[in-house]
Motif scaffolding. Structure first.
Motif, PDB file in Angstrom:
ATOM      1  N   VAL A  62      99.730 -60.466  56.896  1.00 30.47           N
ATOM      2  CA  VAL A  62      98.520 -59.695  56.609  1.00 30.47           C
ATOM      3  C   VAL A  62      97.373 -60.148  57.497  1.00 30.47           C
ATOM      4  N   LEU A  63      97.223 -61.455  57.671  1.00 30.22           N
ATOM      5  CA  LEU A  63      96.154 -61.964  58.537  1.00 30.22           C
ATOM      6  C   LEU A  63      96.370 -61.540  59.985  1.00 30.22           C
ATOM      7  N   ASP A  64      97.630 -61.519  60.429  1.00 32.51           N
ATOM      8  CA  ASP A  64      97.909 -61.090  61.800  1.00 32.51           C
ATOM      9  C   ASP A  64      97.588 -59.613  62.008  1.00 32.51           C
ATOM     10  N   ALA A  65      97.669 -58.830  60.941  1.00 36.50           N
ATOM     11  CA  ALA A  65      97.408 -57.396  61.071  1.00 36.50           C
ATOM     12  C   ALA A  65      95.923 -57.066  61.126  1.00 36.50           C
ATOM     13  N   LEU A  66      95.050 -58.026  60.847  1.00 32.88           N
ATOM     14  CA  LEU A  66      93.613 -57.740  60.820  1.00 32.88           C
ATOM     15  C   LEU A  66      93.101 -57.503  62.236  1.00 32.88           C
ATOM     16  N   GLY A  67      92.922 -58.550  62.991  1.00 33.78           N
ATOM     17  CA  GLY A  67      92.496 -58.436  64.384  1.00 33.78           C
ATOM     18  C   GLY A  67      91.045 -58.022  64.532  1.00 33.78           C
ATOM     19  N   GLY A  68      90.550 -58.176  65.768  1.00 37.80           N
ATOM     20  CA  GLY A  68      89.194 -57.757  66.103  1.00 37.80           C
ATOM     21  C   GLY A  68      88.161 -58.525  65.298  1.00 37.80           C
ATOM     22  N   PRO A  69      87.069 -57.871  64.925  1.00 40.90           N
ATOM     23  CA  PRO A  69      86.013 -58.563  64.164  1.00 40.90           C
ATOM     24  C   PRO A  69      86.365 -58.773  62.698  1.00 40.90           C
ATOM     25  N   LEU A  70      87.498 -58.194  62.237  1.00 47.11           N
ATOM     26  CA  LEU A  70      87.895 -58.357  60.843  1.00 47.11           C
ATOM     27  C   LEU A  70      88.672 -59.652  60.709  1.00 47.11           C
ATOM     28  N   ARG A  71      87.996 -60.671  60.167  1.00 43.81           N
ATOM     29  CA  ARG A  71      88.604 -61.981  59.993  1.00 43.81           C
ATOM     30  C   ARG A  71      88.481 -62.398  58.536  1.00 43.81           C
ATOM     31  N   ALA A  72      89.358 -63.274  58.118  1.00 39.20           N
ATOM     32  CA  ALA A  72      89.416 -63.699  56.722  1.00 39.20           C
ATOM     33  C   ALA A  72      88.735 -65.041  56.537  1.00 39.20           C
ATOM     34  N   VAL A  73      88.151 -65.243  55.371  1.00 38.17           N
ATOM     35  CA  VAL A  73      87.619 -66.546  54.972  1.00 38.17           C
ATOM     36  C   VAL A  73      88.714 -67.278  54.210  1.00 38.17           C
ATOM     37  N   PRO A  74      89.307 -68.323  54.792  1.00 35.60           N
ATOM     38  CA  PRO A  74      90.454 -68.971  54.123  1.00 35.60           C
ATOM     39  C   PRO A  74      90.113 -69.483  52.731  1.00 35.60           C
ATOM     40  N   GLN A  83      76.869 -55.005  66.240  1.00 35.90           N
ATOM     41  CA  GLN A  83      77.633 -54.302  67.272  1.00 35.90           C
ATOM     42  C   GLN A  83      79.118 -54.216  66.921  1.00 35.90           C
ATOM     43  N   ASP A  84      79.559 -54.993  65.937  1.00 34.11           N
ATOM     44  CA  ASP A  84      80.962 -54.965  65.524  1.00 34.11           C
ATOM     45  C   ASP A  84      81.258 -53.846  64.532  1.00 34.11           C
ATOM     46  N   VAL A  85      80.223 -53.169  64.035  1.00 33.14           N
ATOM     47  CA  VAL A  85      80.440 -52.177  62.975  1.00 33.14           C
ATOM     48  C   VAL A  85      81.379 -51.052  63.412  1.00 33.14           C
ATOM     49  N   PRO A  86      81.200 -50.426  64.587  1.00 29.28           N
ATOM     50  CA  PRO A  86      82.136 -49.353  64.962  1.00 29.28           C
ATOM     51  C   PRO A  86      83.587 -49.823  65.026  1.00 29.28           C
ATOM     52  N   GLU A  87      83.830 -50.963  65.684  1.00 32.87           N
ATOM     53  CA  GLU A  87      85.201 -51.457  65.781  1.00 32.87           C
ATOM     54  C   GLU A  87      85.730 -51.868  64.418  1.00 32.87           C
ATOM     55  N   LEU A  88      84.870 -52.471  63.603  1.00 33.47           N
ATOM     56  CA  LEU A  88      85.298 -52.873  62.269  1.00 33.47           C
ATOM     57  C   LEU A  88      85.662 -51.656  61.423  1.00 33.47           C
ATOM     58  N   THR A  89      84.898 -50.588  61.550  1.00 33.33           N
ATOM     59  CA  THR A  89      85.214 -49.363  60.818  1.00 33.33           C
ATOM     60  C   THR A  89      86.545 -48.781  61.267  1.00 33.33           C
ATOM     61  N   ASP A 140     100.356 -51.020  50.065  1.00 41.18           N
ATOM     62  CA  ASP A 140      99.156 -50.189  50.044  1.00 41.18           C
ATOM     63  C   ASP A 140      97.943 -51.080  50.278  1.00 41.18           C
ATOM     64  N   VAL A 141      96.981 -50.556  51.027  1.00 40.91           N
ATOM     65  CA  VAL A 141      95.752 -51.291  51.351  1.00 40.91           C
ATOM     66  C   VAL A 141      94.581 -50.550  50.722  1.00 40.91           C
ATOM     67  N   THR A 142      93.782 -51.247  49.954  1.00 44.12           N
ATOM     68  CA  THR A 142      92.589 -50.658  49.325  1.00 44.12           C
ATOM     69  C   THR A 142      91.388 -51.555  49.590  1.00 44.12           C
ATOM     70  N   THR A 143      90.283 -50.947  49.911  1.00 46.03           N
ATOM     71  CA  THR A 143      89.007 -51.645  50.100  1.00 46.03           C
ATOM     72  C   THR A 143      87.895 -50.617  50.181  1.00 46.03           C
ATOM     73  N   ASP A 144      86.713 -51.042  49.827  1.00 43.50           N
ATOM     74  CA  ASP A 144      85.530 -50.211  49.992  1.00 43.50           C
ATOM     75  C   ASP A 144      84.577 -50.847  50.993  1.00 43.50           C
ATOM     76  N   LEU A 145      85.141 -51.727  51.843  1.00 44.42           N
ATOM     77  CA  LEU A 145      84.308 -52.348  52.865  1.00 44.42           C
ATOM     78  C   LEU A 145      83.760 -51.314  53.836  1.00 44.42           C
ATOM     79  N   ASP A 146      84.521 -50.256  54.102  1.00 47.76           N
ATOM     80  CA  ASP A 146      83.998 -49.206  54.961  1.00 47.76           C
ATOM     81  C   ASP A 146      82.817 -48.503  54.312  1.00 47.76           C
ATOM     82  N   GLY A 147      82.819 -48.387  52.978  1.00 51.97           N
ATOM     83  CA  GLY A 147      81.652 -47.845  52.290  1.00 51.97           C
ATOM     84  C   GLY A 147      80.451 -48.760  52.376  1.00 51.97           C
ATOM     85  N   VAL A 148      80.690 -50.071  52.315  1.00 51.23           N
ATOM     86  CA  VAL A 148      79.594 -51.038  52.480  1.00 51.23           C
ATOM     87  C   VAL A 148      79.001 -50.919  53.877  1.00 51.23           C
TER      88      VAL A 148
END
Length: 928
Positions: A109-121, A292-298, A322-330
């Protein structure tokens, strides 16, 4: 001794180097001028470079605050699978729920994130939980409405790192836990243990009456280390129990809680009817996140939710993942706030940037005017325009380039967490303008050799055809741009026409005023010539033809005053919107109420609150939310209405004092029929009920009501639909809120009085509600930038005024010296200079105020003050009656300051000229 003639150098010899190079000579001749010019360039480059970095900095902080402040249920990205199916072997089903397999999937799952989307361990987690809460069969557990508690069994990683054991020990998975295991160990949080009466060693049996039961032995009680973190707060029952309700009418209430199992105990959930579900929760890292990361993050989120990223997860983890999040709404909320703030900030950038360019150009014009005789002499002796321009360019570049570089360095040091590219471009642009100002003005003014001593005023230096054509072209373009902006509105963000509106309006005003300015002064000079004394006539005649009133000084003043007026109006409008929202949230200066504004207050509450220091008046009101209006045979649903019952005189006085839905007290007093209650209603309620009398069934009693007045707002409730009646005429009189007024209400004393009364009373202060609307760094940063822009505009306005007066200072000093030889007294000389400087200052002040007012009217439809002011508090009552309008103080104060400053400068100049003798100024052969 015979002197030998010097031999001419041969063709191949080098030309001797000049003894005194041009640049060094000029810098040594006028070091003060060079230093002043360098300071101007340094400050301008610093402001130009700091602006984009400050915007980047507050946008980055705003984005991180928005993501961090959002509920974890919105910001966390969760990957889930339905759990092991029944088709595989039992060993494979159990192995898929063990911690090793879950950890391996977590890395994917962490490998699938990439770009500016990073996890807080530290806040991300994974594990297994029952998708269906299981009822606890033990009768010793609390059962509201006779419904047993429903337990969610959670086997989540990292329990030891995220909690502290307060009693007992952490659970363990003894031996090899399988789907046939009937007893497991678990831990509960301190709040769960306190609420449900669970102790270390307690045994809880979970499962259905018709299904297998699982015995859970509580081995320890833990305290979460970071209860607000994603690890604990994503699942609302993980850290603390909550109440749930069964479907049906009436609903039954029951407790919902969580039992924390060891990670390797998850296979035991397969033997229950809880539908165990693996999950992987990723808390986004915000420390390195930028706007500046917002477009790529979206785009990354979209790919993970329904795109290539989700396909890869299905291939590597489970085909039903299945992946669910409302981070794009934020992120959408952040973009909406930034889109509302950016155009307003851009107006300040365009305005102050234009003023800075004009002032730097004025400085070049001042230097060119002071060296006019020198440059004219060079031209008369054969100097070429290219040669003169190149020498002047080198002369200014030696000062401007290091000053701009120093300004850039200071901006980089002053503002961190921002990009450098735009700052470098802005500082380079300032250096280019500063270097070109003097050479361009000199080359344009000396295209042909000039006669020494020619007059330079509006009487003889009439604009030529080329200048007339250029001014008409600029005027037509500016009018066309403003007309297009007015027709299309301000919602189109395709270009910067909206942000350049003050510049366009100021350009139009400057061109028109410069052309029309001499006419009224010349007309006024004619009757002044017939008055006794020459001071009035001389001042009007000179002001009407003075070269100090040019397009550049006037444009600089108009831009500075317009930007200051617009910025002050925006800040005043934001403050009004927040004050309005705070008033709607509290209904007065302070509010003391029971739970939900519906629970009756304890006896003596009104008397105790009146005794608090700073309290001026207390109005008791009875509030009933969700009042049901009579349907009257309509198909549509009735609006949600709040009933307010209060004393007519006290409540009418409160509404009048707060300017919030003022109405006459007679509107609530009995009318011709004393059995009918007269009421003040909102427009929606009045439209629903219509005219006539209506029977209302409320908790406070049944009564007949007729509408006597309609108002948009009322102090007691923030909702837009309400009904206000006389509380003394209700069957059940029980005040539930106290509306307190007073200039200096002591909040601590008020809360202490509420605690002494007992009960669960809530105290809300208007000042605290007002302060809570400025939490967003995006809003606070934009306001700071606008405040700084207003200050910079004021400084540039002062500098423009000083430069325009300094340019004509030698000629004015000579004039005073000549008039003094003719009998002019020192007092008359000061009056002359003051009256001469007054018309241009009045012109700039009136024009600046007019341009500011026009800019506000032009941009008001596109400025969202509500979002700009209240985006940090999305739960406040809607404020739809606040719009951008001209603030009189923001327009009048800067304009008045310009007039006073011009008078003060003229007075100082006259005093200084009076100290110098006339002989020094009147030299033989001087044509000034």
């Amino acid at each position: 001794m015979t002197r030998q003639p010097a031999s001419r150098p041969g063709a191949g010899s080098r030309r001797p180097r000049p003894v005194a190079p041009w640049v060094r000579t000029r810098l040594r001749t006028a070091p003060g001028t060079a230093a002043a010019f360098g300071v101007l360039v340094l400050l301008t480059a610093f402001l130009a470079a700091a602006f984009p970095r400050a915007v980047d900095a507050y946008e980055n902080r705003g984005l991180r605050h928005t993501v961090t402040d959002a509920p974890t249920t919105r910001s966390v990205l969760e990957v889930t699978t339905p759990g092991p199916g029944l088709t595989g072997s039992e060993e494979a089903r159990e192995a898929s729920l063990r911690s090793g397999a879950l950890a391996e999937a977590y890395e994917k799952v962490l490998d699938a994130l990439g770009g500016p989307l990073r996890a807080v361990p530290g806040e991300s987690s994974y594990g297994v939980q029952t998708g269906v809460p299981l009822p606890a069969l033990d009768t010793w557990l609390p059962r509201p409405d006779a419904v047993p508690p429903h337990m969610t069994l959670v086997a989540q990683n990292g329990l030891a790192e995220h909690s502290a054991v307060t009693d007992g020990r952490l659970p363990r998975a003894g031996g090899d836990v399988t789907s046939r295991t009937t007893e497991v160990e678990a831990a509960v949080t301190t709040r769960t243990a306190k609420t449900l009466g669970i102790e270390t060693g307690s045994v809880i049996h979970v499962g259905g009456a018709n299904g297998p039961a699982l015995t859970v032995r509580v081995t320890g009680i833990v305290e979460p280390r970071s209860p607000q973190g994603s690890y604990w707060s994503f699942n609302e029952v993980l850290g603390a129990p909550g109440l749930g309700a069964t479907p049906g009418s009436p609903p039954s209430v029951y407790w919902r809680a969580a039992l924390l199992l060891a990670p390797d105990a998850a296979p035991a959930l397969l033997g229950t009817l809880g539908a165990p579900q693996p999950y992987w929760r990723v808390a986004p890292e915000t420390a390195r996140l930028t706007a500046q990361d917002v477009p790529e993050l979206t785009e990354r989120l979209a790919a993970l939710e329904d795109g290539p990223g989700l396909i890869r997860l299905k291939d590597t983890i489970d085909e039903n993942a299945d992946v669910t999040t409302d981070l794009d709404g934020v992120l959408g909320d952040f973009e909406a706030m930034r889109s509302a703030i950016s155009p307003v900030v851009a107006v300040a950038a365009f305005g102050i940037g234009s003023v800075a360019v004009v002032v730097v150009a004025m400085a070049g014009g001042l230097f060119a005017a002071r060296r006019r005789a020198e440059l004219a002499l060079l031209r008369s002796r054969g100097g070429s325009l290219a040669g003169i321009g190149g020498r002047l360019l080198a002369e200014t570049a030696v000062v401007a380039v290091p000053a701009a570089a120093l300004g850039l360095a200071l901006a980089v040091l002053a503002v961190d967490d921002a990009r450098t590219g735009y700052a470098v471009a802005a500082a380079a642009a300032v250096a280019a303008v500063a270097c070109a100002a003097l050479p361009v003005r000199a080359v344009v003014g000396h295209r042909v050799p000039l006669a020494h001593g020619g007059r330079d005023d509006l009487t003889l230096a009439r604009p030529g055809r080329r200048r007339t054509v250029a001014e008409l072209t600029l005027l037509v373009l500016a009018v066309g741009a403003v007309t297009a902006l007015r027709r299309r509105g301000t919602s189109d963000a395709g270009d910067h026409l909206t942000s350049a509106a003050p510049v366009l309006v100021a350009l139009i005003a400057a061109l028109v005023l410069v052309r029309l300015y001499p006419l009224p002064l010349r007309w006024a000079a004619r009757p002044a010539a017939r008055l006794r004394g020459a001071v009035g006539y001389l001042s009007l005649a000179r002001a009407g033809r003075s070269s100090a009133v040019g397009a550049l000084p006037l444009l600089a003043l108009l831009l500075a005053l317009a930007t200051a007026g617009f910025g002050g109006s925006v800040l005043a409008g934001v403050d009004d919107a927040r004050a309005r929202a705070a008033l709607l949230a509290t209904g007065a200066d302070a509010r003391v109420s029971g739970e939900g504004d519906s629970v009756a207050l304890p006896p003596g509450a009104e008397r105790a609150v009146r005794a608090v220091p700073g309290v001026r008046s207390v109005t008791a009101v009875q509030i009933e939310h969700a009042l049901t209006l009579p349907a009257a045979g309509r198909q549509a649903d009735a609006p949600a209405v709040s009933l307010v019952a209060a004393d007519p005189d006290a409540y009418a006085s409160l509404a009048r004092g707060l300017d919030l839905g003022e109405f006459p007290a007679a509107a609530l007093r009995p009318g011709a029929d004393p059995q009918v209650l007269r009421a003040v209603a909102s427009p929606g309620v009045a439209a629903w009920l219509g005219s006539g009398r209506h029977r209302i069934d409320a908790v406070a009693g049944t009564f007949t009501v007729e509408i006597a007045a309609v108002r948009e707002r009322t102090p007691a409730v923030a909702s837009k639909e309400f009904l206000v009646v006389d509380g003394s005429r209700l069957e059940s009189r029980a005040p539930s809120a106290l509306l307190v007024t007073g200039g200096q209400v002591d909040g601590e004393a008020l809360r202490a009085a509420a605690r002494e009364l007992g009960g669960d009373l809530t105290v809300r202060l208007r000042a605290e509600a007002r302060a809570g609307f400025t939490d967003s760094p995006l809003q606070a940063g934009a306001e700071r930038i606008y405040t700084a822009a207003i200050g910079a505009g004021a400084g540039y306005a002062v500098l423009a005024l000083m430069l325009s007066l300094l340019q004509s200072a030698p000629e004015r000093t000579t004039l005073l010296a000549r008039l003094r030889t003719m009998g002019l007294t020192t007092r008359q000389g000061r009056t002359l200079l003051g009256l001469e400087a007054l018309p241009p200052a009045l012109l700039a002040a009136a024009g600046g105020a007019l341009v500011g007012w026009a800019t506000i009217g032009l941009l008001a439809p596109g400025v969202d003050l509500v979002r700009l002011a209240l985006a940090a508090a999305p739960g406040v009552a809607p404020v739809d009656d606040v719009s951008l309008r001209a603030d009189a103080w923001s327009l009048a104060l800067p304009a008045t300051a310009v007039v006073l400053l011009a008078a003060a400068v003229a007075g100082v100049q006259a005093w200084w000229a009076g100290r110098r003798g006339s002989v020094k100024e009147l030299r033989a052969g001087d044509m000034r």
